[in-house]
Design a protein around this motif. Structure first.
Motif, PDB file in Angstrom:
ATOM      1  N   CYS A 245       0.831  -1.212   0.000  1.00  0.00           N
ATOM      2  CA  CYS A 245       0.000   0.000   0.000  1.00  0.00           C
ATOM      3  C   CYS A 245       0.864   1.261   0.000  1.00  0.00           C
ATOM      4  O   CYS A 245       0.574   2.228  -0.716  1.00  0.00           O
TER       5      CYS A 245
ATOM      6  N   GLU B 128       4.165  13.310   5.115  1.00  0.00           N
ATOM      7  CA  GLU B 128       4.324  12.072   4.357  1.00  0.00           C
ATOM      8  C   GLU B 128       4.737  10.924   5.279  1.00  0.00           C
ATOM      9  O   GLU B 128       4.264   9.798   5.137  1.00  0.00           O
TER      10      GLU B 128
ATOM     11  N   TRP C 170       2.477   1.594  -3.410  1.00  0.00           N
ATOM     12  CA  TRP C 170       1.463   1.982  -4.399  1.00  0.00           C
ATOM     13  C   TRP C 170       1.118   3.465  -4.248  1.00  0.00           C
ATOM     14  O   TRP C 170       0.855   4.156  -5.237  1.00  0.00           O
ATOM     15  N   ALA C 171       1.146   3.986  -3.015  1.00  0.00           N
ATOM     16  CA  ALA C 171       0.843   5.403  -2.773  1.00  0.00           C
ATOM     17  C   ALA C 171       2.007   6.316  -3.148  1.00  0.00           C
ATOM     18  O   ALA C 171       1.869   7.544  -3.097  1.00  0.00           O
TER      19      ALA C 171
ATOM     20  N   ILE D  99      -0.853   4.334   7.335  1.00  0.00           N
ATOM     21  CA  ILE D  99      -1.096   3.191   6.443  1.00  0.00           C
ATOM     22  C   ILE D  99      -0.718   1.892   7.141  1.00  0.00           C
ATOM     23  O   ILE D  99      -1.445   0.887   7.083  1.00  0.00           O
TER      24      ILE D  99
END
Length: 390
Positions: A28, A134, A31-32, A141
């Motif tokens: 994840c 970030e 992918w982000a 996440i």
């Protein structure tokens, strides 16, 4: 070796959960398009715990700590010059503040981790706020992936663990009840004293799992909080009775004797032990049902099938309601009958003056043991904890 074999399936399952959550968080975060996806993986490994309740609590601590640590880290990056000496001072100050506040709130433990990541990784970055945001997203996440896997893959709930622990507790209580009674009737032997340690540990575990279930498994609290609290409270009453029996047996009271009331006492002890076993099975079954309802999202709460408890009844003359219940529960009828036979036999022996043949210290030991056993049996007979269908 036996313990390793017994716990192997559970440990393999737990390892698979952590590994799956870590892999999912890495995918994840990658992918982000986040710069450091390994931070998400680290967060996942920290958050995933054995029980869902613990994972939920750890997730809350991690998210709150992340927000706090992020804000402190951003403030430090904005205020502290980026020379080596000042950077060391900034790292010391930010971690010190968060670590100092840990004793006041658990949220700051995770804040100390986050502030170190944000501050050190943000040194030299042009837009420190965006950089810190970030890093926070990476941690969030990781936390979300940990929660998803814990809730959906082999969810081990504190309520189910509570049921297993209560079952083991009552089984151990039944064993100790038999052991203490045998020791008392066998000339009050003290050579092999009862080890109450396992019973104490199981009781402490039950209270711990209850706290976790009430804190983090809201479907348990919604409708059955009172009954759940009463289940552990009743274990405390059992605890007191068994410790009272053990104490009466452990104190020396002269030479051992045989008691004419031995057959009635033995029948009472056997009936109490059977009642303890039935209650343990009912507790495990109820919590298993609760756990399954929680998985299915049953919402407002589960039905334990346990009636309200009346632990303060003054006598054990059965009411009409109790009479109807004993007809469905043979163990309860047996327990009431054993109590009545013990009372009648003791009254008969006292009327005949038999008890005067015992020394004062032996008589005090008998009444201490008999009183503890009688109170335990009376409580088990009266308390409507186990449903008729148990």
């Amino acid at each position: 070796m036996n313990r390793f074999v017994e716990t192997l399936p559970f440990n393999l399952r737990q390892g698979a959960k952590v590994a799956l959550a870590a892999t999912l968080s890495y995918v994840c975060a990658t992918w982000a398009g986040l710069l450091y996806p390994y931070i998400a993986v680290v967060s996942t490994v920290i958050v995933v715990q054995v029980y869902v309740a613990d994972t939920v609590q750890m997730a809350a601590l991690r998210v709150a700590g992340t927000v706090i640590g992020c804000l402190v880290g951003v403030a430090a990056l904005a205020l502290v010059p980026e020379t080596f000496a000042w950077s060391l001072a900034g790292l010391f100050a930010t971690v010190f503040v968060c670590a100092f506040l840990i004793s006041y709130s658990g949220y700051f433990r995770m804040a100390a981790i986050t502030v170190a990541i944000v501050y050190l990784a943000g040194l030299g970055e042009e837009n420190s706020f965006a950089f810190a945001l970030e890093r926070t997203l990476e941690i969030v996440i990781g936390v979300l992936c940990a929660l998803i896997v814990s809730l959906l893959v082999f969810p081990d709930r504190a309520s189910r663990a509570l049921g297993e622990t209560l079952h083991d507790y009552h089984a151990e209580a039944a064993r100790l009840c038999d052991f203490l009674l045998d020791s008392f009737l066998d000339m009050q032997r003290r050579g092999e004293s009862a080890d109450m340690g396992r019973l104490d540990r199981l009781f402490a575990q039950a209270r711990e799992f209850l706290g976790k279930a009430l804190r983090s498994e809201s479907w348990l609290v919604a409708a059955e909080k009172r009954q759940t609290l009463a289940a552990v409270a009743s274990a405390e009453r059992i605890h007191e009775g068994l410790h009272g029996m053990a104490h009466a047996l452990s104190v020396p009271h002269g030479q051992g004797v045989r008691f004419l009331i031995e057959p009635e006492l033995r029948a009472l002890g056997e009936a109490a032990a059977e009642a303890l076993k039935v209650r343990g099975l009912a507790a495990r079954k109820a919590c298993e049902v609760a756990s399954q309802m929680g998985k299915a999202g049953a919402g407002s709460g589960m039905r334990f099938g346990w009636s309200d408890i009346s632990p303060h009844a003054s006598s054990h003359a059965a009411s009409s309601e109790t009479g109807a219940k004993t007809s469905r529960e043979p163990w309860r009828a047996t327990l009431f009958a054993a109590l009545e036979r013990c009372d009648a036999r003791l009254a008969e022996l006292r009327a005949q003056g038999i008890t005067r043949r015992l020394s004062l210290e032996k008589l005090s030991q008998f009444y201490a043991f008999y009183g503890a056993l009688h109170a335990l049996a009376d409580f088990l007979a009266r308390e409507d904890l186990v449903s008729g269908g148990a």
